[in-house]
Scaffold this motif. Structure first.
Motif, mmCIF file in Angstrom:
data_model
loop_
_atom_site.group_PDB
_atom_site.id
_atom_site.type_symbol
_atom_site.label_atom_id
_atom_site.label_comp_id
_atom_site.label_asym_id
_atom_site.label_seq_id
_atom_site.Cartn_x
_atom_site.Cartn_y
_atom_site.Cartn_z
ATOM 1 N N GLU A 178 0.919 -1.361 -0.160
ATOM 2 C CA GLU A 178 -0.095 0.019 -0.154
ATOM 3 C C GLU A 178 0.866 1.299 -0.091
ATOM 4 O OE1 GLU A 178 -2.827 -0.344 3.304
ATOM 5 O OE2 GLU A 178 -4.006 -1.380 1.877
ATOM 6 N N ARG A 179 2.155 1.189 0.650
ATOM 7 C CA ARG A 179 2.877 2.300 0.660
ATOM 8 C C ARG A 179 3.317 2.994 -0.785
ATOM 9 N NH1 ARG A 179 6.061 -1.917 1.996
ATOM 10 N NH2 ARG A 179 8.221 -1.970 1.429
ATOM 11 N N ALA A 224 0.473 4.652 -1.893
ATOM 12 C CA ALA A 224 0.598 6.200 -1.379
ATOM 13 C C ALA A 224 1.325 7.073 -1.672
ATOM 14 C CB ALA A 224 0.468 5.813 0.207
ATOM 15 N N GLU A 225 2.629 6.742 -1.954
ATOM 16 C CA GLU A 225 3.713 7.475 -2.334
ATOM 17 C C GLU A 225 3.777 7.649 -3.935
ATOM 18 O OE1 GLU A 225 7.132 5.258 -1.039
ATOM 19 O OE2 GLU A 225 6.467 5.513 1.056
ATOM 20 N N ARG A 241 -3.267 2.497 -8.533
ATOM 21 C CA ARG A 241 -3.652 1.276 -7.907
ATOM 22 C C ARG A 241 -3.979 -0.072 -8.922
ATOM 23 N NH1 ARG A 241 -8.002 0.113 -4.481
ATOM 24 N NH2 ARG A 241 -9.768 -1.167 -5.147
#
Length: 702
Positions: free
Chosen positions: A269-270, A273-274, A279
């Motif tokens: 997930e990081r 997010a970064e 996705r």
């Protein structure tokens, strides 16, 4: 035996007669002949399971537990699905999902188990086991992508280790899928859809000599919504010759399947997010694989004055190459952590059984005896790769694994309201491992005997009560049974795994049909396992872990409101815990607590038909102390179509109708991205649900 449930369980395990004590041969015949399956519903299909038929293609007898049943092929094909394996979500409480490319085996969840790719759910197609033992990717790996849903005549399912025919991998449950022998009308269909989905299918049958010849062929392509397209290419064929009926006849079947694909695996997930990837992105665009499966099988049955005899045999040539990278640069900062898993095997086996029908001092009785065998000769390997190019061999083993089982069951009707079944199953295993690491070579033997007991009370006011008890097991990868050193680091010793791991199950259930058209069932269950198999993110495989205990409740409902309108609703709630004490915690990672589904199906013969289904996959602990959890997933799929008098039908499926931004799967483990600390970062890794997709199917019957 311990608490009340365990005490009751001693009486256990027989079969319901909620599906009526006298199952008629016409019901079984319906499962074996007509293919008015696609895409509209079969107007003759019942609201619930095809009751009273257990052991499709074999003896007729009552369903054996509140959690057991048989589903017609028409019911399966009335559901909009994303991938072939999802038809098994017709089994109440079963979740079928995917965390990789479309050619890889599905991920299964049932009764509080993350079953990985099949570790504790035994799957069979036309009498052939789908689960692969000592598989290169994971124990019990069960690839159902060769399944042609429109060919399915019926599905028999059992949950729990209570049934004498079920052995390895069946502790959580078993599913037996049988194909049709003939079709009433030949079928040709084509489907086009979002993200490059294309599918063509033809099924035809015709009389040949004293029997019938059936031919089916399928081709499919699919890219998916991924930044790196799946580029799935799949070809599938079935050729069957049959004579007689399911109780007096035979069939010989050949199947061929080949697929190749790219894979977008779960991602940290990081990274999303970064902004490193999106996705639907990937951190290794060269992941993927190819597989092939070629089989020849036969079945024979005969009914005489003594009862029913069944025999089946099969041989299967199987190959798989799988490229995965789950940890990126955690192990090798220069070349990356991609690895190739290779499985190349021939397996064969068979089963023969006889049901002796008679009586005991005037009481109706059946005695069933059976023998099962299976032998796998395989080469399984693990290799370090970079962009699918070979770098080093971790292990390259030749394995011979053989097993044989004997089972016996006595079924007795004491009164109109009391039936019992008492039986046992004995399994013996032998394996010979020849490893490229000599210290890990060796031979292993093991055996296990399990009781299977049951009791059925009723019917009273269309209600029956079921008590079930049984022992089960799963085998472990035999390479872990003989290994003494780590193949990647031979200076380090490893503990040997047990060959066979026992389980014990208990169930009490009730089934009611007092309301016209409505069948409802409730089951309370418990399952104890001596060792849990858990997913390991660094290798993408499962490894033996601590003992576990699960208990829960299932509620299943099927309601035929009218001949053209059917409703369904299922709920499973499970508590899964490690049975021992450990500072790490007692939660079982990835064990689902709540699974629910509901649906409506409408249509009868010509004219409009359709379906709407919602499936809820509840949050799960991802590590033992429950401090990290997955998010819930709720998906809604729909179908609407029209069947013309000419036999042509047109249907539209809408998958993920609400465009839910949910996850197919979630894991928590350590991985490393470029620039991160050498020991990596523990993170949640997820694989997203595909966005809203439409698929249009044109089918013709002739």
């Amino acid at each position: 035996m311990r608490p009340l449930l365990s005490t009751l369980a001693i009486l256990l395990a027989a079969g319901p007669a909620l599906a009526r004590a006298e199952a008629d041969e016409a019901t079984l015949a319906e499962l074996s002949v007509s293919a008015e399956r696609v895409p509209g519903p079969d107007p003759a299909a019942s609201a619930g399971f095809v009751g009273g038929v257990s052991g499709i293609g074999g003896a007729l007898r009552p369903v054996e537990a509140a959690s057991a049943g048989v589903i017609s092929g028409a019911q399966l094909n009335s559901r909009p699905i994303t991938r072939p394996g999802e038809v098994l979500e017709a089994v109440p409480g079963l979740i079928v999902t995917q965390h990789s490319g479309e050619g890889k085996a599905n991920q299964f969840f049932l009764r509080g188990f993350n079953l990985d790719h099949g570790t504790d759910i035994a799957l069979f197609v036309d009498g052939m086991p789908v689960n692969m033992r000592s598989h290169a990717h994971g124990q019990g790996y069960a690839d159902l992508n060769f399944l042609i849903p429109e060919l399915v005549g019926g599905v028999e399912f059992h949950k729990g280790p209570y049934f004498v025919r079920d052995g390895d991998f069946a502790s959580a449950g078993s599913v037996r899928i049988d194909y049709l022998d003939t079709v009433a009308q030949n079928l040709a269909l084509t489907t086009i859809g979002s993200f490059g989905y294309r599918r063509a299918l033809t099924i035809a049958s015709a009389p040949l000599g004293a029997g019938n010849l059936l031919v089916a062929g399928e081709a499919q392509t699919y890219d998916g919504p991924w930044d790196v397209p799946d580029r799935l290419r799949k070809f599938n064929g079935v050729l069957r010759y049959s004579q007689g009926t399911a109780l007096d006849g035979f069939a010989v079947t050949g199947m061929a399947y080949w697929a190749k694909w790219n894979a977008t695996n779960q991602i940290p997930e990081r990274a999303v997010a970064e902004g490193i990837i999106g996705r639907y992105g990937t951190l290794n665009p060269t992941d993927g694989g190819d597989t092939g499966r070629f089989s020849l099988s036969g079945r024979w049955s005969r009914t005489d004055e003594t009862g029913v005899t069944r025999a089946s045999a099969y041989v299967n040539r199987y190959r798989m190459n799988l490229f995965n990278d789950f940890t990126y640069v955690l192990t090798d900062p220069v070349n990356g952590d991609q690895f190739r898993q290779r499985d190349d095997r021939v397996l064969g086996g068979g089963e023969i059984s006889h049901v002796f029908q008679g009586d005991l001092t005037g009481l109706p009785m059946e005695n069933e005896i059976g023998v099962q065998t299976r032998t796998d000769s395989m080469r399984v390997g693990l290799f370090n790769t970079a962009n699918r190019l070979y770098r080093a061999t971790v292990l390259d083993d030749r394995v011979l694994e053989a097993s044989a089982a004997f089972y016996y069951e006595n079924r007795l009707r004491w009164t109109d309201w009391l039936r019992t079944s008492v039986g046992f199953r004995a399994d013996g295993y032998y394996a010979d491992v020849r490893s490229d690491t000599p210290a890990n070579s060796g031979k292993a033997r093991d055996g296990i005997v399990n009781p299977k007991l049951g009791l059925v009370l009723g019917p009273w006011s269309e209600t029956e009560l079921y008590l079930n008890y049984g022992g089960g097991f799963h085998s472990n990868d035999v390479r872990g049974v003989t290994a003494t050193v780590d193949p990647a680091s031979p200076l380090f010793t490893v503990a040997r795994a047990p060959f066979l791991v026992p389980s014990t199950g208990y169930e009490i259930g009730i089934r009611n049909r007092s309301i016209a058209g409505l069948e409802t069932a409730v089951a309370l269950f418990r399952l104890d396992f001596a060792s849990e198999n858990l997913f390991q993110g660094d290798t993408g495989t499962t490894e033996p872990s601590r003992p576990t205990r699960r208990y829960g409740i299932e509620w299943t409902n099927r309601y035929a409101v009218t001949p053209w309108l059917r409703l369904e609703g299922d709920l499973t709630v499970t508590n899964a815990r490690f049975a021992d004490r450990d500072p790490a915690g007692r939660r079982v990672p990835d064990a689902p607590t709540t699974i629910a589904s509901a649906g409506v199906t409408f249509g009868e013969g010509l004219g409009w038909f359709g379906a709407l289904r919602v499936r809820y996959f509840g949050p799960r602990p991802l590590i033992e102390d429950n401090s990290v959890r997955s998010r819930p997933t709720a998906l809604l799929n729909g179908r609407v179509g029209y069947t013309f008098e000419s036999g042509v039908s047109l249907s539209l499926d809408i998958l993920n109708l609400t465009n839910a931004k949910a996850d197919q799967i979630a894991y928590f483990y350590t991985s490393r991205l470029p620039g991160e600390a050498a020991d990596g970062v523990a993170d949640r890794h997820t694989h997203p649900v595909e966005p809203t997709a439409v698929r249009l199917t044109l089918a013709g019957r002739f």
